[in-house]
Each structure stands twice: as structure tokens, then as C-alpha cells.
Design a protein around this motif. Structure first.
Motif, PDB file in Angstrom:
ATOM      1  N   LYS A 203      -5.808   0.644   4.025  1.00  0.00           N
ATOM      2  CA  LYS A 203      -5.226   0.350   5.343  1.00  0.00           C
ATOM      3  C   LYS A 203      -5.709  -0.982   5.916  1.00  0.00           C
ATOM      4  N   ALA A 204      -6.910  -1.399   5.551  1.00  0.00           N
ATOM      5  CA  ALA A 204      -7.589  -2.487   6.269  1.00  0.00           C
ATOM      6  C   ALA A 204      -7.354  -3.845   5.628  1.00  0.00           C
ATOM      7  N   PRO A 205      -6.596  -4.722   6.268  1.00  0.00           N
ATOM      8  CA  PRO A 205      -6.431  -6.080   5.721  1.00  0.00           C
ATOM      9  C   PRO A 205      -7.758  -6.804   5.561  1.00  0.00           C
ATOM     10  N   SER A 206      -8.727  -6.469   6.409  1.00  0.00           N
ATOM     11  CA  SER A 206     -10.029  -7.127   6.336  1.00  0.00           C
ATOM     12  C   SER A 206     -10.799  -6.770   5.069  1.00  0.00           C
ATOM     13  N   ALA A 207     -10.366  -5.716   4.373  1.00  0.00           N
ATOM     14  CA  ALA A 207     -11.062  -5.314   3.153  1.00  0.00           C
ATOM     15  C   ALA A 207     -10.897  -6.344   2.045  1.00  0.00           C
ATOM     16  N   GLY A 208      -9.826  -7.126   2.099  1.00  0.00           N
ATOM     17  CA  GLY A 208      -9.604  -8.135   1.071  1.00  0.00           C
ATOM     18  C   GLY A 208      -8.732  -7.618  -0.058  1.00  0.00           C
ATOM     19  N   LEU A 209      -8.139  -8.555  -0.784  1.00  0.00           N
ATOM     20  CA  LEU A 209      -7.187  -8.216  -1.838  1.00  0.00           C
ATOM     21  C   LEU A 209      -7.798  -7.352  -2.928  1.00  0.00           C
ATOM     22  N   GLU A 210      -8.952  -7.759  -3.468  1.00  0.00           N
ATOM     23  CA  GLU A 210      -9.533  -7.029  -4.595  1.00  0.00           C
ATOM     24  C   GLU A 210      -9.853  -5.585  -4.230  1.00  0.00           C
ATOM     25  N   ALA A 211     -10.419  -5.376  -3.057  1.00  0.00           N
ATOM     26  CA  ALA A 211     -10.774  -4.017  -2.648  1.00  0.00           C
ATOM     27  C   ALA A 211      -9.524  -3.180  -2.406  1.00  0.00           C
ATOM     28  N   ARG A 212      -8.516  -3.759  -1.760  1.00  0.00           N
ATOM     29  CA  ARG A 212      -7.294  -2.988  -1.487  1.00  0.00           C
ATOM     30  C   ARG A 212      -6.552  -2.669  -2.784  1.00  0.00           C
ATOM     31  N   ARG A 213      -6.560  -3.603  -3.707  1.00  0.00           N
ATOM     32  CA  ARG A 213      -5.927  -3.343  -5.007  1.00  0.00           C
ATOM     33  C   ARG A 213      -6.660  -2.223  -5.731  1.00  0.00           C
ATOM     34  N   VAL A 239       0.865   6.644   2.841  1.00  0.00           N
ATOM     35  CA  VAL A 239       2.170   5.978   2.682  1.00  0.00           C
ATOM     36  C   VAL A 239       2.233   4.691   3.501  1.00  0.00           C
ATOM     37  N   PRO A 240       1.992   4.735   4.823  1.00  0.00           N
ATOM     38  CA  PRO A 240       2.013   3.471   5.575  1.00  0.00           C
ATOM     39  C   PRO A 240       0.935   2.494   5.115  1.00  0.00           C
ATOM     40  N   ALA A 241      -0.197   2.992   4.630  1.00  0.00           N
ATOM     41  CA  ALA A 241      -1.237   2.101   4.130  1.00  0.00           C
ATOM     42  C   ALA A 241      -0.745   1.338   2.904  1.00  0.00           C
ATOM     43  N   ALA A 275      13.284   7.064   1.889  1.00  0.00           N
ATOM     44  CA  ALA A 275      14.260   6.208   2.558  1.00  0.00           C
ATOM     45  C   ALA A 275      13.598   5.349   3.631  1.00  0.00           C
ATOM     46  N   GLU A 276      12.675   5.940   4.386  1.00  0.00           N
ATOM     47  CA  GLU A 276      11.984   5.190   5.439  1.00  0.00           C
ATOM     48  C   GLU A 276      11.111   4.090   4.836  1.00  0.00           C
ATOM     49  N   VAL A 277      10.421   4.395   3.734  1.00  0.00           N
ATOM     50  CA  VAL A 277       9.588   3.399   3.069  1.00  0.00           C
ATOM     51  C   VAL A 277      10.430   2.234   2.574  1.00  0.00           C
ATOM     52  N   GLN A 278      11.570   2.541   1.970  1.00  0.00           N
ATOM     53  CA  GLN A 278      12.431   1.485   1.460  1.00  0.00           C
ATOM     54  C   GLN A 278      12.962   0.606   2.583  1.00  0.00           C
ATOM     55  N   ARG A 279      13.276   1.204   3.726  1.00  0.00           N
ATOM     56  CA  ARG A 279      13.753   0.412   4.868  1.00  0.00           C
ATOM     57  C   ARG A 279      12.658  -0.521   5.379  1.00  0.00           C
TER      58      ARG A 279
END
Length: 291
Positions: A203-213, A239-241, A275-279
Motif C-alpha cells: 500500500k505504501a508508496p514510501s516503501a519503494g519499488l523493490e519492497a513493494r515488488r 486489491v486497492p493496494a 470490473a471495478e479494478v479494470q476501470r
């Protein structure tokens, strides 16, 4: 591993994930450790030892195991150094996996994490060593790691250091390999709150790319544990994350791949959610295939 969503083209082998995580380990370390990129690449491939080296074993392993013995009081600096020695040895030499396991090294690493929970560098080194052991081809390794308390220790470190991106990355990588290694380990990771913590990283953009991946890969691996875990990930906002991570990292192919693989599993059988995710992804300029 029935029921798990696996990477296309390579059969989503555990070996593929191990190699991906090994490359990630080297990318996060400073190149100054070995002086140049070429020598670091050479170091990634263990070389057959000569007779003298084979007899002596990897350097520092015995001393590190002795330092981490539960009968040996050791300060945090010594403990950290021992964990780092075992992490390096278990990464570069498969031969020492059995030696470490037979010496109850997994339990010693867990005890080190429990003794010094605030030391992030120690947690990284110990979790990395446990990850290398989990990736071992020795029999019943994951069961030994579960019995030693590895899942609990790594999940605790992941939860206790929410602002430390390198630790989050290493912890998620380790939990991913454990979850894929055996159903017993996957259940243990879920029971210790590993999936919940990984959703928070994603969820956290501050975590950084490597951690989120790494979090996306770990959560995708957890889908095979059972429907209860899938429902738990969804209830925690998985899902939203995942959608947020995909939209934030449009230019990263690996995030796009693993994020979409995760969403496929989370949206399976949920037409309205899909459907909501795709939108949402379409509005953000992310093309998504959840078929």
C-alpha cells in the motif's frame, strides 16, 4: 503447489523465484563490497571448492554458528557480524546449507533476531540467511525452518520496521520462498500475520519499488495457501493496494507482471471486483488483463 498462479513461460518454478530474489539481494548491496560489477556477477555463481577448501568448509561459518549459540552471550555487534557471515556463506555456497541446518543454525538465527529486534541490519542479515536456507534443495528444509520459528521471527521483523524499505524487501523475499517451499510454511506465514504486513508494504508508496515488488510476489505466493488467506488479503485491502502499486509503477515490467498476477488471483470468481479494478486501472492508463 496446486492452485497457485505461476509465471508464464518458465513454469513459475521455485528456482525462477529463487534466482529473481538472488539478483535482488545483490542489487541492494553496495558494489563497493567487491570493487566492481563484474566481480559481483562472478560471485553470484558458487565455484567448486578445491580439496583444501572443501575440507575446511566456508570461512567463518563455524565461528558464526558458535557466536550465535544460545549458550553464548554476545553483544549486538558480534551477533550482527555472525548473522552477516552466515548470510554470505549460505548465499554463495550450497554446501554449507546442511552444515548450518545440522548445527541448528536456523534456530540460532531466529534467536539472534529475537534478542536484538531493534537492529534492522541484523534482522536483514538473519532473514537473508533464512531465505537462502529456505531455497536449499536439502530435504525438509522448510519444515525445519518452521520448527525453528523462522516464519514468526521474519513476520515480526516485517511488522516492527514499517519504515525500513530494505528490511521489508528482504523479509517479503524470505516469506515468499518459505510459502512456496511447503504448505506447512505457507500456513505458518499466514498465521503469523505475514500476509497482513505485506499488504501494508504494498500500500505504501514510501516503501519503494523493490519492497513493494517483493510484497506483490510474496502475496501472490500466498494465494496457494488457501481460500481463507485469499479472503484475508482482500479484507486487508490487497486489491486497492495492488492497483495503487501498478498505477504508481507503470514503467516497471516486473511490478506490472507480479501485480497483475496477484490481482488475477484476488479477483478470481469476483466479477464485480474484477470490473471495478479494470476501470480504475484504465483511468490511470494501465492496461490490465485479468482473464
Amino acid at each position: 503447489m496446486g492452485g497457485r498462479l505461476l509465471p508464464f513461460g518458465c513454469g513459475a518454478s521455485l528456482r525462477h523465484r529463487r534466482e529473481t530474489n538472488t539478483r535482488s539481494i545483490f542489487s541492494r548491496r553496495s558494489l563497493s563490497e567487491s570493487g566492481n560489477l563484474g566481480s559481483r556477477r562472478d560471485a553470484m555463481t558458487p565455484k567448486p571448492p578445491g580439496p583444501e577448501r572443501e575440507a575446511a568448509g566456508p570461512p567463518d561459518v563455524e565461528d558464526a554458528l558458535a557466536a550465535l549459540s544460545d549458550t553464548t552471550p554476545v553483544d549486538v555487534a558480534e551477533c550482527r557480524a555472525a548473522c552477516e557471515a552466515l548470510e554470505a556463506a549460505t548465499l554463495r555456497s550450497c554446501r554449507c546449507h546442511r552444515r548450518v541446518l545440522d548445527a541448528d543454525g536456523a534456530r540460532s538465527l531466529v534467536l539472534a533476531m529475537q534478542r536484538h529486534p531493534a537492529d534492522a541490519e541484523l534482522q536483514i542479515a538473519a532473514a537473508g540467511a533464512l531465505q537462502h536456507l529456505a531455497a536449499s534443495e536439502e530435504r525438509d528444509t522448510c519444515s525445519q525452518l518452521v520448527a525453528a520459528g523462522a516464519c514468526e521471527a521474519i513476520c515480526t521483523a516485517l511488522t516492527a520496521h514499517p519504515q525500513h524499505s530494505p528490511l521489508q524487501q528482504v523479509a517479503c523475499n524470505a516469506l515468499e520462498i518459505l510459502a512456496l517451499g511447503s504448505s506447512e510454511a505457507g500456513v505458518a506465514v499466514a498465521a503469523e500475520g505475514g500476509a497482513d504486513a505485506a499488504v501494508q508494504v504494498l500500500k505504501a508508496p514510501s516503501a519503494g519499488l523493490e519492497a513493494r515488488r517483493a510484497a506483490a510476489m510474496m502475496l501472490q505466493a500466498m494465494l496457494g495457501v488457501g481460500d481463507e488467506v485469499v479472503d484475508r488479503i482482500v479484507s486487508q485491502g490487497g486489491v486497492p493496494a495492488a492497483v495503487s502499486a501498478l498505477c504508481d509503477q507503470k514503467d516497471d515490467p516486473l511490478m506490472q507482471y507480479w501485480g497483475q498476477m496477484l490481482l488475477r488471483g484476488l479477483c478470481a470468481g469476483k466479477a464485480e471486483v474484477k470490473a471495478e479494478v479494470q476501470r480504475k486501472c484504465h483511468w490511470q492508463g494501465v492496461e490490465l488483463d485479468l482473464a
